[in-house]
Motif scaffolding. Structure first.
Motif, mmCIF file in Angstrom:
data_model
loop_
_atom_site.group_PDB
_atom_site.id
_atom_site.type_symbol
_atom_site.label_atom_id
_atom_site.label_comp_id
_atom_site.label_asym_id
_atom_site.label_seq_id
_atom_site.Cartn_x
_atom_site.Cartn_y
_atom_site.Cartn_z
ATOM 1 N N LYS A 39 0.814 -1.223 0.000
ATOM 2 C CA LYS A 39 0.000 0.000 0.000
ATOM 3 C C LYS A 39 0.845 1.270 0.000
ATOM 4 N N LYS A 40 1.933 1.273 0.733
ATOM 5 C CA LYS A 40 2.750 2.486 0.819
ATOM 6 C C LYS A 40 3.398 2.808 -0.529
ATOM 7 N N ILE A 41 3.978 1.817 -1.161
ATOM 8 C CA ILE A 41 4.611 2.008 -2.473
ATOM 9 C C ILE A 41 3.557 2.371 -3.521
ATOM 10 N N ALA A 42 2.412 1.694 -3.464
ATOM 11 C CA ALA A 42 1.344 1.960 -4.428
ATOM 12 C C ALA A 42 0.787 3.369 -4.269
ATOM 13 N N THR A 43 0.660 3.840 -3.043
ATOM 14 C CA THR A 43 0.164 5.195 -2.811
ATOM 15 C C THR A 43 1.143 6.226 -3.348
ATOM 16 N N ILE A 44 2.419 6.036 -3.077
ATOM 17 C CA ILE A 44 3.437 6.959 -3.587
ATOM 18 C C ILE A 44 3.452 6.952 -5.113
ATOM 19 N N LEU A 45 3.381 5.777 -5.693
ATOM 20 C CA LEU A 45 3.365 5.650 -7.152
ATOM 21 C C LEU A 45 2.120 6.297 -7.746
ATOM 22 N N ALA A 46 0.969 6.107 -7.109
ATOM 23 C CA ALA A 46 -0.281 6.685 -7.615
ATOM 24 C C ALA A 46 -0.241 8.207 -7.573
ATOM 25 N N TYR A 47 0.199 8.772 -6.457
ATOM 26 C CA TYR A 47 0.300 10.230 -6.380
ATOM 27 C C TYR A 47 1.332 10.775 -7.358
ATOM 28 N N SER A 48 2.406 10.030 -7.575
ATOM 29 C CA SER A 48 3.410 10.449 -8.561
ATOM 30 C C SER A 48 2.823 10.447 -9.968
ATOM 31 N N LEU A 49 2.063 9.408 -10.306
ATOM 32 C CA LEU A 49 1.422 9.363 -11.626
ATOM 33 C C LEU A 49 0.441 10.517 -11.808
ATOM 34 N N LEU A 50 -0.336 10.816 -10.782
ATOM 35 C CA LEU A 50 -1.280 11.929 -10.876
ATOM 36 C C LEU A 50 -0.560 13.267 -11.012
ATOM 37 N N ALA A 51 0.535 13.448 -10.284
ATOM 38 C CA ALA A 51 1.292 14.698 -10.379
ATOM 39 C C ALA A 51 1.965 14.839 -11.743
ATOM 40 N N ILE A 52 2.530 13.751 -12.246
ATOM 41 C CA ILE A 52 3.173 13.791 -13.566
ATOM 42 C C ILE A 52 2.161 14.098 -14.649
ATOM 43 N N SER A 53 0.992 13.477 -14.574
ATOM 44 C CA SER A 53 -0.030 13.743 -15.588
ATOM 45 C C SER A 53 -0.545 15.173 -15.486
ATOM 46 N N PHE A 54 -0.612 15.722 -14.279
ATOM 47 C CA PHE A 54 -1.031 17.120 -14.126
ATOM 48 C C PHE A 54 -0.019 18.058 -14.779
ATOM 49 N N VAL A 55 1.250 17.822 -14.534
ATOM 50 C CA VAL A 55 2.298 18.663 -15.125
ATOM 51 C C VAL A 55 2.305 18.526 -16.651
ATOM 52 N N LEU A 56 2.164 17.311 -17.150
ATOM 53 C CA LEU A 56 2.151 17.110 -18.607
ATOM 54 C C LEU A 56 0.920 17.742 -19.255
ATOM 55 N N GLU A 57 -0.202 17.665 -18.573
ATOM 56 C CA GLU A 57 -1.416 18.291 -19.113
ATOM 57 C C GLU A 57 -1.263 19.810 -19.179
ATOM 58 N N ILE A 58 -0.672 20.397 -18.156
ATOM 59 C CA ILE A 58 -0.417 21.843 -18.174
ATOM 60 C C ILE A 58 0.598 22.192 -19.257
ATOM 61 N N ARG A 59 1.596 21.365 -19.421
ATOM 62 C CA ARG A 59 2.596 21.594 -20.467
ATOM 63 C C ARG A 59 1.986 21.489 -21.860
ATOM 64 N N LEU A 60 1.036 20.592 -22.030
ATOM 65 C CA LEU A 60 0.416 20.364 -23.325
ATOM 66 C C LEU A 60 -0.579 21.457 -23.695
ATOM 67 N N ASP A 61 -1.436 21.844 -22.760
ATOM 68 C CA ASP A 61 -2.539 22.762 -23.077
ATOM 69 C C ASP A 61 -2.432 24.144 -22.450
ATOM 70 N N GLY A 62 -1.423 24.407 -21.660
ATOM 71 C CA GLY A 62 -1.351 25.680 -20.954
ATOM 72 C C GLY A 62 -1.919 25.517 -19.556
ATOM 73 N N PHE A 63 -1.722 26.532 -18.719
ATOM 74 C CA PHE A 63 -2.088 26.388 -17.310
ATOM 75 C C PHE A 63 -3.592 26.277 -17.093
ATOM 76 N N ALA A 64 -4.356 27.208 -17.604
ATOM 77 C CA ALA A 64 -5.798 27.234 -17.313
ATOM 78 C C ALA A 64 -6.524 26.045 -17.942
ATOM 79 N N ILE A 65 -6.351 25.854 -19.231
ATOM 80 C CA ILE A 65 -7.044 24.760 -19.917
ATOM 81 C C ILE A 65 -6.503 23.408 -19.450
ATOM 82 N N GLY A 66 -5.206 23.313 -19.212
ATOM 83 C CA GLY A 66 -4.618 22.063 -18.746
ATOM 84 C C GLY A 66 -5.133 21.658 -17.374
ATOM 85 N N ALA A 67 -5.196 22.629 -16.459
ATOM 86 C CA ALA A 67 -5.718 22.322 -15.126
ATOM 87 C C ALA A 67 -7.197 21.956 -15.191
#
Length: 110
Positions: A39-67
């Motif tokens: 559970k501990k490793i999976a939680t860290i990995l899950a939050y990392s995946l969500l954070a990476i996808s958030f950053v990539l989405e902002i990088r792809l579409d800009g801050f407002a539309i990406g968020a």
């Protein structure tokens, strides 16, 4: 690219869902057993995946539309996983075929 980000968000949310203590687990597979046993490793990995996808989405579409897009994806995925996962048996090949079909249409159309 949106299909890949959507899939990353879905996998991150799915991992967080399976680490919850309130969920009654009826389905057994190798991935969910690993998530529940680590559970501990999976939680860290899950939050990392969500954070990476958030950053990539902002990088792809800009801050407002990406968020905005990220949170719409997250809301849709959350509702879908919470309502569909306990009720039906979705196999890995079904998910892979849907993601592959979406990737195909994303490449052909855009």
């Amino acid at each position: 690219m949106h299909t890949v980000l959507f899939t990353i968000i879905a996998f991150g949310f799915f991992m967080l869902y399976n680490t919850s203590k309130k969920v009654k687990f009826e389905k057994q597979c190798a991935l969910t057993n690993w998530i529940r046993n680590n559970k501990k490793i999976a939680t860290i990995l899950a939050y990392s995946l969500l954070a990476i996808s958030f950053v990539l989405e902002i990088r792809l579409d800009g801050f407002a539309i990406g968020a905005f897009t990220y949170f719409v994806y997250l809301m849709f995925i959350g509702i879908a996983i919470l309502s569909l996962y306990p009720t039906i048996a979705i196999r890995t090949k079904h998910i892979a075929s849907i993601v592959g079909l979406c990737l195909f249409f994303e490449v052909v159309i855009f």
